[in-house]
Structures are given as structure tokens and as C-alpha cells.
Write a protein that holds these residues in place. Structure first.
Motif, PDB file in Angstrom:
ATOM      1  N   GLY A  14     -13.589 -68.465   7.277  1.00 37.89           N
ATOM      2  CA  GLY A  14     -12.882 -67.932   6.113  1.00 37.89           C
ATOM      3  C   GLY A  14     -13.222 -68.686   4.849  1.00 37.89           C
ATOM      4  N   MET A  15     -12.351 -68.538   3.857  1.00 45.88           N
ATOM      5  CA  MET A  15     -12.640 -69.078   2.539  1.00 45.88           C
ATOM      6  C   MET A  15     -12.584 -70.604   2.536  1.00 45.88           C
ATOM      7  N   ALA A  16     -11.685 -71.185   3.344  1.00 42.50           N
ATOM      8  CA  ALA A  16     -11.531 -72.637   3.304  1.00 42.50           C
ATOM      9  C   ALA A  16     -12.758 -73.365   3.870  1.00 42.50           C
ATOM     10  N   ASN A  47     -17.094 -67.147  14.338  1.00 42.30           N
ATOM     11  CA  ASN A  47     -16.160 -66.357  13.556  1.00 42.30           C
ATOM     12  C   ASN A  47     -15.740 -65.118  14.336  1.00 42.30           C
ATOM     13  N   ALA A  48     -14.440 -64.943  14.499  1.00 44.80           N
ATOM     14  CA  ALA A  48     -13.960 -63.770  15.226  1.00 44.80           C
ATOM     15  C   ALA A  48     -14.299 -62.494  14.470  1.00 44.80           C
ATOM     16  N   GLU A  49     -14.263 -62.573  13.140  1.00 44.46           N
ATOM     17  CA  GLU A  49     -14.663 -61.391  12.357  1.00 44.46           C
ATOM     18  C   GLU A  49     -16.182 -61.266  12.441  1.00 44.46           C
ATOM     19  N   ARG A  82     -11.626 -63.005   0.504  1.00 46.06           N
ATOM     20  CA  ARG A  82     -10.510 -62.232   1.049  1.00 46.06           C
ATOM     21  C   ARG A  82      -9.531 -61.782  -0.048  1.00 46.06           C
ATOM     22  N   ILE A 119     -13.372 -68.005  19.571  1.00 45.05           N
ATOM     23  CA  ILE A 119     -13.300 -69.143  20.485  1.00 45.05           C
ATOM     24  C   ILE A 119     -12.046 -68.999  21.351  1.00 45.05           C
ATOM     25  N   ARG A 158      -5.116 -57.808   6.338  1.00 45.26           N
ATOM     26  CA  ARG A 158      -5.633 -59.169   6.388  1.00 45.26           C
ATOM     27  C   ARG A 158      -7.137 -59.231   6.179  1.00 45.26           C
ATOM     28  N   LEU A 176       1.146 -59.085  -1.158  1.00 45.39           N
ATOM     29  CA  LEU A 176       0.198 -58.301  -0.386  1.00 45.39           C
ATOM     30  C   LEU A 176       0.617 -56.846  -0.278  1.00 45.39           C
ATOM     31  N   GLY A 207      -7.395 -75.075   5.801  1.00 44.46           N
ATOM     32  CA  GLY A 207      -7.015 -73.703   5.484  1.00 44.46           C
ATOM     33  C   GLY A 207      -5.580 -73.385   5.834  1.00 44.46           C
ATOM     34  N   GLU A 208      -5.296 -72.119   5.987  1.00 45.47           N
ATOM     35  CA  GLU A 208      -3.921 -71.659   6.175  1.00 45.47           C
ATOM     36  C   GLU A 208      -3.328 -72.078   7.515  1.00 45.47           C
ATOM     37  N   VAL A 240      -5.241 -69.721  -2.124  1.00 44.19           N
ATOM     38  CA  VAL A 240      -6.484 -70.472  -1.922  1.00 44.19           C
ATOM     39  C   VAL A 240      -6.559 -71.818  -2.633  1.00 44.19           C
ATOM     40  N   LYS A 293      -2.501 -58.983  -8.494  1.00 44.78           N
ATOM     41  CA  LYS A 293      -3.741 -58.370  -8.938  1.00 44.78           C
ATOM     42  C   LYS A 293      -3.647 -56.851  -8.893  1.00 44.78           C
TER      43      LYS A 293
HETATM   44  C1  LIG Z   1      -5.155 -58.852   0.618  1.00 47.06           C
HETATM   45  C2  LIG Z   1      -5.045 -60.317   0.315  1.00 47.06           C
HETATM   46  C3  LIG Z   1      -4.879 -60.732  -1.002  1.00 47.06           C
HETATM   47  C4  LIG Z   1      -4.780 -62.093  -1.304  1.00 47.06           C
HETATM   48  N1  LIG Z   1      -4.644 -62.451  -2.602  1.00 47.06           N
HETATM   49  C5  LIG Z   1      -4.617 -63.768  -2.915  1.00 47.06           C
HETATM   50  C6  LIG Z   1      -4.551 -64.206  -4.277  1.00 47.06           C
HETATM   51  O1  LIG Z   1      -4.488 -63.394  -5.212  1.00 47.06           O
HETATM   52  N2  LIG Z   1      -4.575 -65.527  -4.542  1.00 47.06           N
HETATM   53  C7  LIG Z   1      -4.664 -66.456  -3.545  1.00 47.06           C
HETATM   54  O2  LIG Z   1      -4.709 -67.640  -3.846  1.00 47.06           O
HETATM   55  N3  LIG Z   1      -4.695 -66.075  -2.232  1.00 47.06           N
HETATM   56  C8  LIG Z   1      -4.682 -64.753  -1.905  1.00 47.06           C
HETATM   57  N4  LIG Z   1      -4.733 -64.381  -0.580  1.00 47.06           N
HETATM   58  C9  LIG Z   1      -4.703 -65.416   0.465  1.00 47.06           C
HETATM   59  C10 LIG Z   1      -6.101 -65.996   0.751  1.00 47.06           C
HETATM   60  O3  LIG Z   1      -7.009 -64.967   0.977  1.00 47.06           O
HETATM   61  C11 LIG Z   1      -6.022 -66.903   1.967  1.00 47.06           C
HETATM   62  O4  LIG Z   1      -5.163 -67.966   1.640  1.00 47.06           O
HETATM   63  C12 LIG Z   1      -7.374 -67.506   2.396  1.00 47.06           C
HETATM   64  O5  LIG Z   1      -8.330 -66.513   2.596  1.00 47.06           O
HETATM   65  C13 LIG Z   1      -7.195 -68.294   3.690  1.00 47.06           C
HETATM   66  O6  LIG Z   1      -8.430 -68.916   4.031  1.00 47.06           O
HETATM   67  P1  LIG Z   1      -8.679 -69.572   5.469  1.00 47.06           P
HETATM   68  O7  LIG Z   1     -10.087 -70.023   5.464  1.00 47.06           O
HETATM   69  O8  LIG Z   1      -7.616 -70.535   5.767  1.00 47.06           O
HETATM   70  O9  LIG Z   1      -8.474 -68.409   6.490  1.00 47.06           O
HETATM   71  P2  LIG Z   1      -9.110 -66.958   6.598  1.00 47.06           P
HETATM   72  O10 LIG Z   1      -9.827 -66.608   5.347  1.00 47.06           O
HETATM   73  O11 LIG Z   1      -8.040 -66.080   7.087  1.00 47.06           O
HETATM   74  O12 LIG Z   1     -10.188 -67.103   7.730  1.00 47.06           O
HETATM   75  C14 LIG Z   1      -9.887 -67.343   9.071  1.00 47.06           C
HETATM   76  C15 LIG Z   1     -11.000 -66.792   9.909  1.00 47.06           C
HETATM   77  O13 LIG Z   1     -10.964 -67.357  11.177  1.00 47.06           O
HETATM   78  C16 LIG Z   1     -11.254 -66.380  12.145  1.00 47.06           C
HETATM   79  N5  LIG Z   1     -10.668 -66.797  13.429  1.00 47.06           N
HETATM   80  C17 LIG Z   1      -9.368 -66.862  13.779  1.00 47.06           C
HETATM   81  N6  LIG Z   1      -9.261 -67.315  15.036  1.00 47.06           N
HETATM   82  C18 LIG Z   1     -10.492 -67.549  15.499  1.00 47.06           C
HETATM   83  C19 LIG Z   1     -11.030 -68.018  16.732  1.00 47.06           C
HETATM   84  N7  LIG Z   1     -10.253 -68.349  17.731  1.00 47.06           N
HETATM   85  N8  LIG Z   1     -12.364 -68.134  16.864  1.00 47.06           N
HETATM   86  C20 LIG Z   1     -13.187 -67.786  15.832  1.00 47.06           C
HETATM   87  N9  LIG Z   1     -12.737 -67.341  14.639  1.00 47.06           N
HETATM   88  C21 LIG Z   1     -11.397 -67.227  14.476  1.00 47.06           C
HETATM   89  C22 LIG Z   1     -10.639 -65.134  11.593  1.00 47.06           C
HETATM   90  O14 LIG Z   1     -11.273 -63.982  12.115  1.00 47.06           O
HETATM   91  C23 LIG Z   1     -10.916 -65.300  10.102  1.00 47.06           C
HETATM   92  O15 LIG Z   1     -12.119 -64.690   9.730  1.00 47.06           O
HETATM   93  C24 LIG Z   1      -4.814 -63.031  -0.258  1.00 47.06           C
HETATM   94  C25 LIG Z   1      -4.961 -62.607   1.074  1.00 47.06           C
HETATM   95  C26 LIG Z   1      -5.075 -61.271   1.373  1.00 47.06           C
HETATM   96  C27 LIG Z   1      -5.216 -60.831   2.811  1.00 47.06           C
END
Ligand SMILES: Cc1cc2nc3c(=O)[nH]c(=O)nc-3n(C[C@H](O)[C@H](O)[C@H](O)COP(=O)(O)OP(=O)(O)OC[C@H]3O[C@@H](n4cnc5c(N)ncnc54)[C@H](O)[C@@H]3O)c2cc1C
Lengths: 816, 122
Positions: free
Chosen positions: A11-13, A35-37, A44, A81, A129, A155, A275-276, A288, A320
Motif C-alpha cells: 500500500g501507500m505506507a 501484495n494481496a491486491e 488509494r 501471505i 477500500r 469515505l 501504515g494503518e 496518510v 474530496k
Molecule cells: C476511498 C478512500 C479515500 C481516502 N481518502 C483519504 C484522504 O483524503 N486523505 C488521507 O489522508 N487518507 C485517505 N484515505 C486513507 C488512505 O488511503 C490510507 O490511510 C492508506 O492508503 C493506508 O496505507 P497502508 O499502506 O497502511 O495500507 P493500504 O494502502 O490499505 O495497503 C495495504 C495492502 O496490503 C495488502 N494486504 C493485506 N493483507 C495482506 C497479506 N496478508 N498479504 C499480502 N498483502 C496483504 C492489501 O491488499 C493492501 O493492498 C482514503 C482511503 C480510501 C479507501
């Protein structure tokens, strides 16, 4: 031996973490990502613009496939995973792939929470999501039926606005009495509700869903009070839960999230999280900005800089949804020790509220006008004592210290360390420094260099204000000019919308984009025609009536209404037979002037329009085709004699020039394209002032682009060096296709490249092999429809009407 | 000889002209551009831009106007007037349509002819 770094989740983090890591320690680790996706890292946050149709998925990709190749990262797409074996230090995916790690990063993000009411697992019930959710929503939206969004938070409202935009009838069900109650106070929540309702979105508050109705698929939802709302699509956006199952199964310490120290380490010193999914100091995060901060800290630790610590900070929230300005930060619950300052302007739909404690701002809610958000936020973050300016504080920075100032002055008044872009944590000083040291003049450039306003985009106004304050008159915010008086949309907007809304004809485009004139004008029509030709090869029928006369009759109009004709001479080479045919043609049609052009061609001037088909027929018999000297397209490839004759030549420059020209002729481009190939660095074919130029050297081919030698004079930029002629062709073709897809009509390559950044061009064409190959393939596909010689077509009768008068009348008859 | 209807001269059928396009009719030294709009309205204008004599028939037709191919002056098809900040007026001829045929006013042609400079190459 390099250490093995394995990352779970893409993901983004973790994406941001790797950017930092590769910057300071590019060779420290062998990186593997699961990546599961089934896709690369994308923004995102920007899924809502994809849902509403303002952007495409390609627009929001953060790291394309090429990025992983370039950094030697092994990315397993669509591999979840299933287990971590901490003793063996391995991870195993659902597909049975087992990979060992030295260091492991868990970045599994969050799971959307699904309310476990009966029927929650029916087809037609979605979460919001990832891209799959958006695609499923878009599919459902094609029905234009009813949708229910459960959840009136950030959301949910973005989903509702997007689905409405896509033509669905939308109802939002929200459990609480006011919308977005976590970010907004009731007054602002009310204004927001009013605005959404005026857009036709139904909102039901204090709505408790009892069950979801339907047998094979969703048909509606029933509330606890018995109300039934019909719907063929239900989107649940009621919150997220950190995705901790995997960490928990592996015996790591978890609470709400995976418990981490401020250095991002979990309870196992070789396993980190980001990340989250993370919990630090009892807090979890869903925006983010703090996640990017975690990414920075973790990259520090992984690259041997253990001094970094994650520190909690409030993140402001913005919604947004186009046309709704909303900003909130901090704490705004009421309390005895708190005071507030409120400003309302009902007519203008403005509401502002500051929450103070001990003369310091602790919360901000702004609705309708949010330009001062950063300023208030900065005062809040620094704990500034505001007693001095209390009376005028709510009016914002422009009102402090004397007469009201304009908005530019408000940004100018911000301290250098004030944060402008919350998503990417970019402060004012960084932006000003980039503008001045790199000579940036457009928003796109600032985005490319600093990332400011490149994520959610809500701070765009601030960044523009900052550019105005820094550059003075040199900054023209209207640089995004509408195409013409028929529309308010810019070239960029129109190109994006053509693709997003799949507009495939000029009338459809004018209708969908609300053109202000009935049939466009001589400025927009040729531009639109080009964009459609470029974007829908084989599908769009070229509208000749929207082309300038030169392209309509395949010759160049002269001041007396006659035409000039330039036959193609591949690479500037000709033969005795060709020259003889030209000479005969000149004699036969009494062509008054013959001239050698700068592009190594022969120009015949002063031909009457009626004679054009006959002239072409004669030239065609000698093997000539149109030289497209009239086209916004590939004109000429100028060459020197290269290894065939020249004692300095290093490669077959003539042969390569001819090859490029044969490959690329007939393609339409935003503006004319002139190329040259020089056989050695002495550069006799003047390749370094062309749109695209090649300098042959012993070791291969140096590719240049973005030169100019017309109204402006500019030497080319170097794109890069390649070893073989085949590679050189692929790079050149990809570059031109990139320009075809992004250029504004009539914008030459040098202007386009300056606008989007030379480095961006290099990144996509030189560094990102998959992007390059994709451009190349799209060019090749479109050539199938473009490489038709227009002259021979017309000789065989096409567009006859163009060349003959409709009637000749006897003037005596008129006088009768 | 073309069919005559008292003073209305048939010049061809509407389908001879592409929509948002034009074709020319020659009448002695005079060249008349016959325009067809998206809505199948038909207009006749002398094929000479009032600015520098550019062939209006070769311009892009949009709404009720044509843009001259030489220097982009925009001319209203109905009145021949230059639009926007430009000044000037091209000679216009009345037209009629019946059964898909286009007719141009003979009287208008005759009076435009009379105003033509006498010496022509012929
Ligand atoms: C529609 C929408 C709008 C948003 N708008 C904003 C905004 O305006 N401002 C803001 O700051 N934030 C916003 N957010 C929140 C922001 O997108 C998230 O905080 C951020 O993307 C989280 O990043 P991350 O890397 O922690 O997790 P994610 O980006 O969720 O990535 C996690 C990834 O891990 C993968 N995964 C999970 N489990 C496994 C596993 N067991 N094995 C392999 N891969 C796995 C998942 O498939 C996923 O692709 C928004 C979110 C959404 C959905």
C-alpha cells in the motif's frame, strides 16, 4: 551478502518507505513484496476521483511496473501471505510460495468493517477500500438504479457523491444525528447535509440498519423502525479495522493494531510494521500523513539511522468532493475550560469555528472557505498564544496587522515551516526553495518536484497562492486556460475526460462537456478532432470538416489561394527518376516556383486547387507519396550521409532516418514533428534543434528531444543513450506516442516537455521499460489506421467535391 | 443550361456539399462559396475574405460562421459581417432551397458582377 527484506502488503505506507530507503541506501537490501491486491502501488486516496470519472486508474498509479524492475524489487501481485514462521524466519503465501527474510515489514493496512446484519454477504453489498470495489461500483452504476451508502463519514460521502455523479439515485444512511461527526461539529455537518441534498442525494440520519433484503442479490435495506429503502447496490463505509490477524497468528503483540515502539519495531526485533495496521502509544491512524511519517522513521531504521522516532501529530481532514470546501483539525468537543469563536455568513454558505483553550487554538472547523486552514493549523500545532489577535483571528491571516490583504498576501504571511500539503508533509519553505532554485513556473512542475498537492489535491489553491507570492507577475494561474470561448475546460481537462467518459465523437463530447456554442469554433474543433483521432484509433471517424484546409486537401494553402505540394523523399534522399518526374510535372502544370526546403525536400508552389489530383497522379506514378508538409504530424527526418560515404560517420544515419520515416509517417501529432539523424557528433543534419534528434556515436545512438528552431530557439535535451538501432527506434516511437497522448493541440514537443518536466519524460521512456513498450505498442496499433497515402486516395476519387467547382453559371442568365 | 426559375438560379443539390463545408460556383469572374451548415441551412457568399481576399470556402464552418483559412477572420454566413473586433463585410447572395436543390438569386449575382473590376485575364 545483501540482507533480505520482505514486505507484506504493497500500500501507500510501504511504497513511501521504499522511496526513502532507496534514496539513502539503494543497495542495502534484496527487497521482496507480497501484495494481496493483484496490482502495483497506487494512490488509494484518489479512488474517489476514479469513481466519479475525473481520473483513471493510470492517473493514480504511484509506482508503475518499471519502478520495481529499476529497483530490483520482486513484487508478487495477488499473493496473500498466509503465515509468518518467526522461528524459521520465513513467510508463506496462499499459493505456497515460501520466502526467507532477515527483516520483515508488515504493512497489511486495514479491513473495511462490515456490519454483520442479516444479508450482509449478498451479492451487491460492497465495501469501499480498493480498486476492485470501485470497479464493482462502476459496473453496478451502469444500471442507473438506486444505491444506498451506509455511513456518512468521509469515505461514505465520497462514495455517495461519486455514485450520484455516475447517474445513480443515492441514499446515505448515517447512524449519528449529523454527518462526519468525528470531523465536523453539528453546524458544519448541517451545512454539508444541505449541500449534498441540494445535489439530489437523500440523507437519512439516525438510521439503524436492521437487515439487508434480497434472495439471490440485494434488493434493498430495512431499518430498525421498519422503513424499507430499495437498492440494487449497497456500499458499507462505516469504518476500518487495522488488519492484524496475520501478526496475531504469529504471536506478535497486538491490541487495536500491531503494537509498535516509536521506532516502528514490533515485539519481535526483526519484524517491523508500518501504515494503518500499526498502533503506537495506543493510537491507530487512518489518514496518510502520519503513515508517511512512519514510513520515514522506518526507512531510517532500516538504513542504519536509529535516531528517528515517530511522534503523534493531529492531521487535518478535508473532503474530496468537487465544490465542497471543508476543513477540520484538532479537538472541538465543548468543555468548561474551552472558548470558541464563530463566524457565519449564511448567504455565502460560510461557517468557521475556532476552539480555544488557554488562548491557544485546539480545534478548527471551516466550511465554505478553507484557505486559512493551514494558517490556523500552524498556530494550533505551534501552540501560539493568540490573545494579541483575538479580535480579528477568525477573519484569517489576511486581517492580521492592519488593512485586509489579498489571498496571496495571506500565503505570503505564513511562516516558512508552515505545512502546505498535509498528505505529503511539504512545508512552505520546501516549495519556495524548489520554485526559486529550479525555476518552476507551473503547478505541474511544482507537483513533480515537491509532491505538494500531488496526492489529494485539496491544497492546490494554497500552492498556487504560494507560486503567485514567490514569482510575482511571472506566475500566471490562468496558465490553465480554457481551450477557447466555447468551454471553461482546459486542454488537459478535455483530454482526461475524453478517456474517462469514453467520448468518441465531437457531438457526444460537446454534449457531455457542456460546450457553450452549438458547433464549436475554428479553435476547438481541430483540437477535439485530433484528441479523438489519437485516443480512439480505428473507432473514431476522422471529421474532415474539423480540419484546417491544409489537412483537408493535403497541400499547403498560399496567400493567393493556390497550393504548394511537397512529395515525400525518405530521409531526404532522391533519385534521378524522381527528379525527372518532378521536372515533368512542373512543366506540365506550369508550376511557377520550385524550392528546396530546410527539411531536405522539394516544394512546388502555386498549384491551382483543381489541378491537385492530377499533379498527385503524376507524382504517384513516379512512386511519390504525400510528404505531409501540411500536417500536424511527422513532417521530415533530415539525415546526413553517415557511414555510406562520410569518413567520420559512425552509423548508417541515412538508413536509420529512412527507417524512422517509413515507420512513423502518417501519424497525427498535436503539432508538427521534425526529426533528424546525424552520423557523428559533428551533427551536419542539425539534430540538436529538432523535436527529436539522434546523434550517432561509436557506441550507439544518443537520443535528443525538445529542441526548437522557429519562433523560439532552443537546443535539445538528452533523452539517453542506447546501443542498437532497434532500441533507438523503440525509444523514439515511445517518446512521440507519449507526446501524442499528452500534448495540447498545437503545442510543440519542447513546450510539452517543459510543461511536464524533462525528467518525467526520461523516467517514463528511459527508465520504465514497461511504460515504454506500452507506448510503442499503442503507436504501432494506431499506425494501422493512419498509414494510408492521402494523395493516392484522392487520385482514386476520394473527396472529389473538394477539388471541383459545384457549378459554373452563365452570368448573362443571371441578369435576365 | 441550368434550369431557371425566374431569377433563381439552380446551382446544384444540397447533397453535393458536405455538412459544415462549402463548394464554389463560378459566375464569370465571380466565385461564390455555397455553405452548408450542420442544420442543412445554405448560404452563399463571395469567396473572398474582406480582410485579404482569402478563399472563405476553404475555411472551417462552425455554427453560423466560417473562419477564413488565411488569417482566421470569422465571418457570419448570413450577413457576411466580420465577427468580434474585426471589421469588414463579404458580399452575400440570397439563396433558396426546394426539393433538395439550391438556388441563388440571379439579381444578386448580376449586381455583384456589375461591381467586379472590368479587366479579367480572359
Ligand atoms: C476511498 C478512500 C479515500 C481516502 N481518502 C483519504 C484522504 O483524503 N486523505 C488521507 O489522508 N487518507 C485517505 N484515505 C486513507 C488512505 O488511503 C490510507 O490511510 C492508506 O492508503 C493506508 O496505507 P497502508 O499502506 O497502511 O495500507 P493500504 O494502502 O490499505 O495497503 C495495504 C495492502 O496490503 C495488502 N494486504 C493485506 N493483507 C495482506 C497479506 N496478508 N498479504 C499480502 N498483502 C496483504 C492489501 O491488499 C493492501 O493492498 C482514503 C482511503 C480510501 C479507501
Amino acid at each position: 551478502m545483501k540482507q533480505k527484506l520482505v514486505i507484506i502488503g504493497n500500500g501507500m505506507a510501504p511504497g513511501r518507505m521504499l522511496e526513502h530507503l532507496f534514496e539513502v541506501a539503494p543497495d542495502a537490501y534484496d527487497v521482496t513484496i507480497f501484495n494481496a491486491e493483484p496490482r502495483v502501488n497506487y494512490d488509494r486516496i484518489m479512488l474517489s476521483p476514479v469513481l466519479s470519472g475525473c481520473k483513471t486508474f493510470d492517473d493514480i498509479v504511484i509506482h508503475g511496473d518499471g519502478w520495481y524492475v529499476e529497483h530490483g524489487v520482486m513484487l508478487y501481485k495477488g499473493h496473500r501471505i498466509a503465515a509468518i514462521d518467526r522461528a524459521a524466519k520465513t513467510v508463506t503465501s496462499e499459493h505456497g510460495e515460501t520466502v526467507p527474510y532477515d527483516k520483515l515489514v508488515i504493512a497489511t493496512g486495514s479491513n473495511p468493517f462490515i456490519i454483520p446484519v442479516p444479508g450482509h454477504d449478498l451479492p451487491g453489498v460492497l465495501s469501499y477500500r480498493d480498486l476492485d470495489d470501485v470497479e464493482a461500483m462502476l459496473l453496478a452504476a451502469q444500471s442507473r438504479e438506486k444505491a444506498v451508502v451506509i455511513g456518512g463519514g468521509l469515505l461514505g460521502l465520497e462514495a455517495a457523491a461519486g455514485l450520484k455523479e455516475r447517474g445513480m439515485d443515492v441514499t446515505v444512511l448515517h447512524l449519528m444525528p449529523t454527518l462526519m461527526e468525528r470531523q465536523l461539529d453539528p453546524s458544519a455537518g448541517h451545512l454539508l447535509r444541505h449541500e449534498l441534498e441540494s445535489r439530489g442525494i437523500d440523507i437519512v440520519t439516525e438510521a439503524r440498519s436492521a437487515r439487508i433484503l434480497g434472495d439471490a442479490k440485494v434488493t434493498g435495506v430495512e431499518l430498525k423502525d421498519g422503513t424499507v429503502i430499495d437498492a440494487s447496490l449497497i456500499v458499507m463505509a462505516v469504518g476500518i479495522r487495522p488488519n492484524i490477524a496475520l501478526a496475531q497468528d504469529a504471536g506478535l503483540e497486538v491490541d487495536r493494531g500491531i503494537v509498535c515502539s516509536p521506532t516502528m519495531a514490533t515485539s519481535d526485533p526483526d519484524i517491523f510494521a508500518v501504515g494503518e495496521c500499526v498502533e503506537v502509544d495506543g493510537r491507530v491512524y487512518g489518514l496518510v500523513a502520519p503513515l508517511y511519517e512512519m514510513a520515514r522513521v522506518l526507512a531510517g531504521h532500516l538504513s542504519g539511522n536509529p535516531s528517528q522516532r515517530f511522534i503523534h501529530a493531529e492531521t487535518p481532514t478535508r473532503l474530496k468532493v468537487t465544490g465542497i470546501d471543508l476543513y477540520s483539525a484538532g479537538d472541538f468537543a465543548e468543555g468548561d475550560d474551552r472558548e470558541e469563536i464563530v463566524l457565519r455568513d449564511a448567504a455565502a454558505g460560510i461557517y468557521k469555528r475556532l476552539i480555544l483553550k488557554d488562548n491557544r487554538i485546539i480545534g478548527v472547523v471551516l466550511y465554505g472557505e478553507t484557505a486559512d486552514g493551514s494558517w490556523f493549523y500552524d498556530l494550533m500545532k505551534k501552540g501560539t498564544d493568540i490573545s494579541e489577535m483575538r479580535d480579528t483571528l477568525i477573519f484569517g491571516s489576511a486581517y492580521q496587522g492592519g488593512a485586509p490583504l489579498d489571498p496571496t498576501a495571506a500565503v505570503a504571511a505564513l511562516p516558512l515551516d508552515a505545512e502546505i500539503c498535509g498528505c505529503n508533509g511539504v512545508c512552505k519553505g520546501t516549495i519556495v526553495e524548489a520554485i526559486t532554485s529550479k525555476g518552476l513556473t507551473s503547478l505541474d512542475e511544482v507537483r513533480a518536484h515537491t509532491k505538494a498537492s500531488a496526492s489529494c489535491g485539496t491544497c492546490t489553491g494554497l500552492v498556487e497562492g504560494l507560486m503567485a507570492a514567490t514569482l510575482g507577475d511571472a506566475f500566471n494561474p490562468n496558465a490553465v486556460k480554457p481551450i477557447c470561448a466555447c468551454t471553461d475546460l482546459s486542454h488537459n481537462d478535455v483530454r482526461r475526460l475524453i478517456r474517462a467518459k469514453e467520448l468518441k465523437s465531437i457531438p457526444a463530447l460537446m454534449q457531455a462537456l457542456e460546450w457553450k456554442s452549438s458547433g464549436g469554433c475554428a479553435k476547438c474543433r481541430p483540437a477535439l478532432n485530433y484528441y479523438l483521432v489519437c485516443d480512439w484509433p480505428g473507432e473514431y471517424a476522422d471529421d474532415y470538416q474539423s480540419r484546417f484546409i491544409n489537412e483537408r486537401v493535403h497541400a499547403n494553402i498560399q496567400k493567393d489561394g493556390t497550393y504548394s505540394v511537397v512529395p515525400r523523399m525518405w530521409g531526404g534522399q532522391t533519385t534521378a527518376d524522381e527528379l525527372r518526374a518532378i521536372a515533368d510535372c512542373v512543366d506540365k502544370f506550369g508550376i511557377p516556383t520550385v524550392k528546396v526546403t530546410g527539411g531536405q525536400r522539394i516544394d512546388m508552389l502555386g498549384i491551382r486547387k483543381e489541378d491537385l489530383p492530377a499533379v498527385w497522379a503524376d507524382l504517384g506514378r513516379a512512386g511519390f507519396v504525400s510528404g505531409h508538409a501540411y500536417a500536424k504530424g511527422l513532417r521530415t527526418v533530415k539525415t546526413c550521409v553517415g557511414t555510406d560515404w562520410c569518413r567520420f560517420g559512425t552509423q548508417d544515419s541515412t538508413g536509420f532516418g529512412v527507417r524512422i520515416e517509413k515507420f512513423m509517417w502518417g501519424s497525427w501529432t498535436p503539432a508538427k514533428v521534425k526529426m533528424a539523424v546525424s552520423g557523428c557528433p559533428r551533427n551536419c543534419s542539425e539534430a540538436t534543434c529538432k523535436d527529436v534528434g539522434v546523434i550517432c556515436v561509436d557506441s550507439g545512438y544518443e537520443i535528443h528531444f525538445a529542441g526548437a528552431a522557429g519562433l523560439d530557439i532552443k537546443g535539445t535535451e538528452v533523452l539517453g543513450h542506447v546501443k542498437t538501432e532497434d532500441e533507438a527506434l523503440e525509444h523514439i516511437v515511445a517518446l512521440v506516442q507519449m507526446y501524442r497522448e499528452q500534448g495540447h493541440y498545437l503545442e510543440r514537443i519542447y513546450k510539452w516537455a517543459r510543461r511536464i518536466g524533462y525528467d518525467e519524460v526520461r523516467r517514463q521512456i528511459m527508465d520504465d521499460a514497461s511504460a515504454r513498450k506500452a507506448y510503442f505498442a499503442r503507436f504501432v496499433f494506431s499506425q494501422k489506421f493512419a498509414q494510408v497515402d492521402p494523395w493516392s486516395e484522392r487520385v482514386s476519387g476520394k473527396d472529389k467535391h473538394e477539388f471541383k467547382p459545384m457549378a459554373t453559371i452563365d452570368t448573362l442568365q443571371a441578369a435576365e | 443550361m441550368n434550369a431557371i426559375e425566374t431569377k433563381w438560379i439552380a446551382v446544384g443539390s444540397i447533397t453535393d456539399i458536405p455538412r459544415e463545408g462549402a463548394r464554389c460556383v463560378e459566375a464569370g469572374a465571380l466565385r461564390i462559396a455555397i455553405f452548408r451548415t450542420v442544420d442543412d441551412d445554405v448560404y452563399a457568399i463571395e469567396d473572398r475574405c474582406p480582410h485579404k481576399g482569402g478563399p472563405l470556402s476553404q475555411g472551417i464552418v462552425h455554427g453560423g460562421c466560417v473562419t477564413c483559412p488565411l488569417h482566421n477572420m470569422v465571418i457570419a454566413l448570413e450577413s457576411g459581417e466580420a465577427q468580434g473586433a474585426d471589421e469588414g463585410r463579404a458580399t452575400v447572395f440570397r439563396t433558396r432551397q426546394r426539393d433538395g436543390l439550391i438556388f441563388v438569386s440571379g439579381a444578386d449575382i448580376a449586381s455583384a458582377e456589375a461591381r467586379q473590376p472590368v479587366s479579367t485575364a480572359a
